[in-house]
Write an enzyme that holds these catalytic residues in place. Structure first.
Site, PDB file in Angstrom:
ATOM      1  CG  ASN A  45      -0.979  -0.998  -4.130  1.00  0.00           C
ATOM      2  OD1 ASN A  45      -1.023   0.219  -4.367  1.00  0.00           O
ATOM      3  ND2 ASN A  45      -0.735  -1.894  -5.071  1.00  0.00           N
ATOM      4  N   GLY A  47       5.767  -1.089  -3.342  1.00  0.00           N
ATOM      5  CA  GLY A  47       6.915  -0.219  -3.550  1.00  0.00           C
ATOM      6  C   GLY A  47       7.197   0.745  -2.418  1.00  0.00           C
ATOM      7  CG  ASP A  93      -8.897   6.519  -8.929  1.00  0.00           C
ATOM      8  OD1 ASP A  93      -7.938   7.295  -9.122  1.00  0.00           O
ATOM      9  OD2 ASP A  93      -9.468   5.903  -9.852  1.00  0.00           O
ATOM     10  CB  VAL A  94      -5.208  10.481  -6.236  1.00  0.00           C
ATOM     11  CG1 VAL A  94      -4.769   9.856  -4.920  1.00  0.00           C
ATOM     12  CG2 VAL A  94      -4.367   9.988  -7.404  1.00  0.00           C
ATOM     13  CB  SER A 172      11.504  12.593  -9.660  1.00  0.00           C
ATOM     14  OG  SER A 172      12.632  12.201 -10.433  1.00  0.00           O
ATOM     15  CE1 TYR A 232       7.364   9.430 -12.104  1.00  0.00           C
ATOM     16  CE2 TYR A 232       9.589  10.324 -12.271  1.00  0.00           C
ATOM     17  CZ  TYR A 232       8.584   9.730 -11.523  1.00  0.00           C
ATOM     18  OH  TYR A 232       8.799   9.452 -10.198  1.00  0.00           O
ATOM     19  CE  LYS A 236       6.601  12.029  -9.413  1.00  0.00           C
ATOM     20  NZ  LYS A 236       5.668  11.860  -8.267  1.00  0.00           N
ATOM     21  CB  VAL A 269      13.421   3.100  -5.477  1.00  0.00           C
ATOM     22  CG1 VAL A 269      13.161   1.992  -4.469  1.00  0.00           C
ATOM     23  CG2 VAL A 269      13.852   4.375  -4.760  1.00  0.00           C
ATOM     24  CE  LYS A 270      18.685  -2.807  -6.598  1.00  0.00           C
ATOM     25  NZ  LYS A 270      19.531  -3.772  -5.845  1.00  0.00           N
TER      26      LYS A 270
END
Length: 313
Positions: A45, A47, A93-94, A172, A232, A236, A269-270
Site C-alpha cells: 500500500n 513505499g 495480515d502476514v 537489508s 530490525y 533481517k 530508501v526515502k
C-alpha cells in the site's frame, strides 16, 4: 580522494548504469511473462511495496497488492488503476493465520495460484540514531515469522512452468552475517549461520529466541548483537538465513516445478520506514526486486543482491 569518496563515486556510477538499464524495454525473448502471470506483493500500500506493484504492473503482469490495512490498500489500488494498470487488491495480515488462510483460499479460487511472491511487508520502529528494542518481538514477528509463514503457505500454490516460479524477499544489508559493520560478535554462531548445510529452522528460531530472551532480561546490549537498528537487523539476519535454507530445500524440485528464491537490499530508501531520511528513491529501492522477479535466466538461487549485483551474506 578518500575511500568514502571513491565508494560514493562508484555507487553513483552504478545507479546511473541501472537507470540506463531500466530505460531499455525488455526484448521479446526476455519477456517470459504475460497478463496471466500472477504476482503477489505484501505490504503493497505504500513505499517500496507500492512501487514494486507499479513497476510489475507496468511490465504487463497481473499484480495482487496486499496490505494489512484494507482502507489504505483500497486507496493505493485506486491510484494504480487510474493509471491504467492491472492491479487488484486483497487484505492480508502476514501474522494472522486466519488472514493468510483466507487469502490462500481466495487466490486459489480466483487465479489458481501465483507465479511470483514478493515478501515486502515489514516494520521498523527506530528512526535516525534511535536504537530501542522495545518493539523487538513485534519486529521479528512481522519481518521474519510473517515472511516465513506466508511463504510456506503459498509455495504449494506456485504454478509449475518452464522458467520457474519466483520468491523475492526484501531484506537489508544490516542483517549480513559477516559484514564489516553491525554483525553479531559470536563467531561460533556466525559460522553456523554461514554454513548452508548446517542451517535449520531450529537454528534460526533458536537465535531469535536467545535474542528476545536477552531483550526481556535487559542483557541484549552486551550480548554481541548488531549495534545499529538492533531488532530490525536481527529480523533481517533471520530472513537472509531463511532464504538460503529455503533455497536448499527447493533446489531438489524437478524441472518444470522449480521455485527460485532470493533476497535483496533496496538500500536506504526515502519511505515511512526510514522517516523519509533515506538517500534512494522508491524507484531505485524497488528496482532490484523487480529485476529479480523478472529475470529470465534463473540460475541464481538462495543469493543476496543489491543494485542488481550479488553481495555476500
Amino acid at each position: 580522494m578518500g575511500k568514502k569518496e571513491k565508494a560514493k563515486e562508484r555507487r553513483e556510477k552504478r545507479l546511473q548504469e541501472i537507470q540506463l538499464l531500466r530505460s531499455i524495454p525488455y526484448s521479446h525473448h526476455q519477456r517470459w511473462w504475460s497478463k496471466e502471470t500472477i504476482a503477489v506483493v505484501t505490504g503493497g500500500n505504500r513505499g517500496i511495496g507500492f512501487e514494486i506493484c507499479r513497476q510489475l504492473a507496468a511490465h504487463g503482469l497481473t499484480v495482487i497488492l496486499t496490505s494489512r490495512d484494507a482502507t489504505a490498500g483500497g486507496e493505493s489500488i485506486k491510484v494504480l488503476q487510474e493509471g491504467g494498470l492491472d492491479v487488484v487488491y486483497h487484505q492480508l495480515d502476514v501474522i494472522d493465520n486466519s488472514s493468510i488462510n483466507h487469502f490462500v483460499e481466495w487466490l486459489h479460487e480466483n487465479y489458481g495460484g501465483l507465479d511470483i511472491l514478493v515478501n515486502n511487508a515489514g516494520v521498523n520502529f527506530n528512526l535516525g540514531s534511535d536504537n530501542s528494542v522495545e518493539n523487538a518481538r513485534k519486529v521479528i514477528e512481522i519481518n521474519y515469522y510473517g515472511t516465513k509463514n506466508l511463504t510456506e503457505s503459498l509455495i504449494p500454490l506456485m504454478k509449475p512452468s518452464i522458467v520457474g516460479a519466483r520468491i523475492v524477499n526484501v531484506s537489508s544489508r544490516l542483517g549480513r552475517i559477516n559484514g564489516r559493520r553491525n554483525r553479531i560478535s559470536n563467531i561460533a554462531l556466525r559460522e553456523q549461520l554461514s554454513d548452508v548445510d548446517c542451517l535449520s529452522e531450529e537454528l534460526i528460531d533458536g537465535t531469535l529466541s536467545a535474542f528476545l530472551q536477552q531483550v526481556e532480561d535487559g542483557s541484549w546490549a552486551s550480548g554481541g548483537w548488531p549495534q545499529i537498528y538492533t531488532d530490525y537487523s536481527v529480523s533481517k539476519l533471520a530472513v537472509n538465513a531463511y532464504t538460503r535454507l529455503t533455497a536448499r530445500k527447493l533446489s531438489e524440485r524437478p524441472e518444470g516445478q522449480k521455485i527460485y528464491i532470493n533476497c535483496y537490499c533496496p538500500g536506504w530508501v526515502k519511505t515511512a520506514l526510514t522517516g523519509f531520511a533515506g538517500n534512494n528513491s522508491v524507484e531505485e529501492g524497488a528496482d532490484s526486486g523487480v529485476w529479480l522477479a523478472l529475470l529470465l535466466d534463473q540460475t541464481v538461487m538462495g543469493k543476496f543482491f543489491a543494485e542488481r549485483r550479488e553481495i555476500n551474506f
